[in-house]
Design a protein around this motif. Structure first.
Motif, PDB file in Angstrom:
ATOM      1  N   GLY A  11      11.706   4.983   1.554  1.00  0.00           N
ATOM      2  CA  GLY A  11      12.064   3.792   2.297  1.00  0.00           C
ATOM      3  C   GLY A  11      10.955   3.485   3.294  1.00  0.00           C
ATOM      4  O   GLY A  11       9.776   3.735   3.019  1.00  0.00           O
ATOM      5  N   ALA A  33      13.909  -2.244  -2.039  1.00  0.00           N
ATOM      6  CA  ALA A  33      14.168  -2.462  -3.456  1.00  0.00           C
ATOM      7  C   ALA A  33      12.872  -2.676  -4.228  1.00  0.00           C
ATOM      8  O   ALA A  33      12.665  -2.095  -5.305  1.00  0.00           O
ATOM      9  CB  ALA A  33      15.093  -3.661  -3.645  1.00  0.00           C
ATOM     10  N   ALA A  86      18.270  -7.257   7.871  1.00  0.00           N
ATOM     11  CA  ALA A  86      18.774  -6.547   6.699  1.00  0.00           C
ATOM     12  C   ALA A  86      18.128  -7.071   5.428  1.00  0.00           C
ATOM     13  O   ALA A  86      17.810  -6.298   4.515  1.00  0.00           O
ATOM     14  CB  ALA A  86      20.297  -6.687   6.618  1.00  0.00           C
ATOM     15  N   ASP A 120      14.488  -5.583   5.293  1.00  0.00           N
ATOM     16  CA  ASP A 120      14.512  -4.137   5.063  1.00  0.00           C
ATOM     17  C   ASP A 120      14.981  -3.796   3.650  1.00  0.00           C
ATOM     18  O   ASP A 120      14.382  -2.959   2.961  1.00  0.00           O
ATOM     19  CB  ASP A 120      15.420  -3.447   6.075  1.00  0.00           C
ATOM     20  N   ASN A 121      16.073  -4.431   3.224  1.00  0.00           N
ATOM     21  CA  ASN A 121      16.649  -4.092   1.923  1.00  0.00           C
ATOM     22  C   ASN A 121      15.763  -4.519   0.765  1.00  0.00           C
ATOM     23  O   ASN A 121      15.591  -3.779  -0.209  1.00  0.00           O
ATOM     24  CB  ASN A 121      18.035  -4.730   1.774  1.00  0.00           C
TER      25      ASN A 121
END
Length: 304
Positions: free
Chosen positions: A247, A214, A206, A209-210
């Motif tokens: 994304g 961002a 996470a 990926d996050n």
């Protein structure tokens, strides 16, 4: 019309066992790069420390790094032979001692951008190190500014692994015009603490990926990230190309060794900037975060 670049992200299984096998890992990397060239890719990207892993507590690690220049020259020859740009992950390399019996770190963790003609267009030495163990062995680039590299794919920035956690690194590159930021990493499940595992066993996935999403959105840039892959009890992979709006446009599985090829349409970055105006804001005279605009004239903490 904006160009479209075909990019290959290579996720290698870099074994953590001793003895380390740089020649074996290099041979695997060569096969994947040749595969990328056969698919007419413009660029191939490898993971951080892909030749050796980085077992910094093992005394046999440092001597292995003395051969770094041989592998760099081999990647230059391969790029020219295959007509493909290569970012060879990172290559941990020895540096001369500055004083007898110096206790300063003896290694640097460096990534390069090699053009399709075999020329080194630029390099970057890792700035943000992971914890006291890495800091003990690896010398940081310290306060040296980040520099954009002019490449056949346009202006490119290079970062390494834990730099991901620092938004200032991307922002400094974007301020100089970077459209693509290439980030080889070597993160595994063991980089997540016991407390982190209790909260979320996939917390490290996470995190990657996050933050990649961002960084892409907040800078209207493409993030190209190559990580190691392998048995899922240790590795998690998640090598990807991440874009604003979209994304991850392509992402490898958690434990897969392989190659991912995707076409990056640079028009999406132009559309995102027209919408979000981050780069336009950065160039305003009254931009209030002046510390993030270091370019040789504006220094950290300087007032506009």
């Amino acid at each position: 019309m904006a160009p479209i670049f075909r990019i290959a992200v290579i996720q290698l299984y870099v074994k953590v066992s001793i003895p380390l096998r740089p020649a074996e890992n290099f041979a695997k990397a060569v096969k994947f790069i040749r595969d990328a060239a056969a698919q007419e890719c413009n660029l191939a990207v490898l993971p951080e420390c892909h030749l050796t892993n980085c077992p910094m507590d093992d005394p046999r690690f440092v001597p292995l790094c003395t051969d770094w220049e041989t592998y760099l020259h081999k990647y230059q020859a391969l790029a020219k032979e295959c007509n493909i740009c290569i970012v060879p992950g990172s290559i941990v390399q020895t540096i001369p001692d500055t004083a007898p019996h110096s206790d300063r770190p003896k290694l640097e963790n460096v990534t390069y951008f090699i053009s399709n003609t075999g020329q080194i267009l630029g390099s970057y030495t890792k700035k943000n190190l992971w914890g006291p163990m890495e800091s003990k062995l690896i010398r940081s680039s310290g306060n040296a500014p980040h520099r954009v590299i002019q490449t056949p794919l346009g202006p490119v920035g290079l970062l390494l692994c834990w730099d991901l956690a620092f938004p200032e690194a991307c922002r400094e590159l974007v301020y100089q015009g970077a459209k693509i930021i290439i980030m080889p990493i070597f993160l595994t499940r063991h980089h997540l603490s016991d407390a982190g595992h209790r909260w979320n066993p996939s917390g490290i996935c996470a995190f990657v990926d996050n933050i990649l999403a961002a960084r892409a959105c907040e800078n209207t840039c493409a993030m190209v990230c190559a990580n190691a892959g392998g048995p899922s009890q240790h590795y998690f992979g998640h090598s990807q190309i991440t874009l604003p709006y979209v994304g991850p446009m392509a992402r490898l599985g958690t434990s897969t060794e392989g190659i991912m090829v995707a076409d990056l349409d640079m028009a999406i970055l132009d559309d995102a900037e027209a919408n979000i105006n981050v780069r336009a804001d950065l160039t305003r005279e009254d931009w209030h975060y002046s510390y993030s605009r270091r370019d040789g004239q504006i220094q950290p903490g300087a007032k506009l």
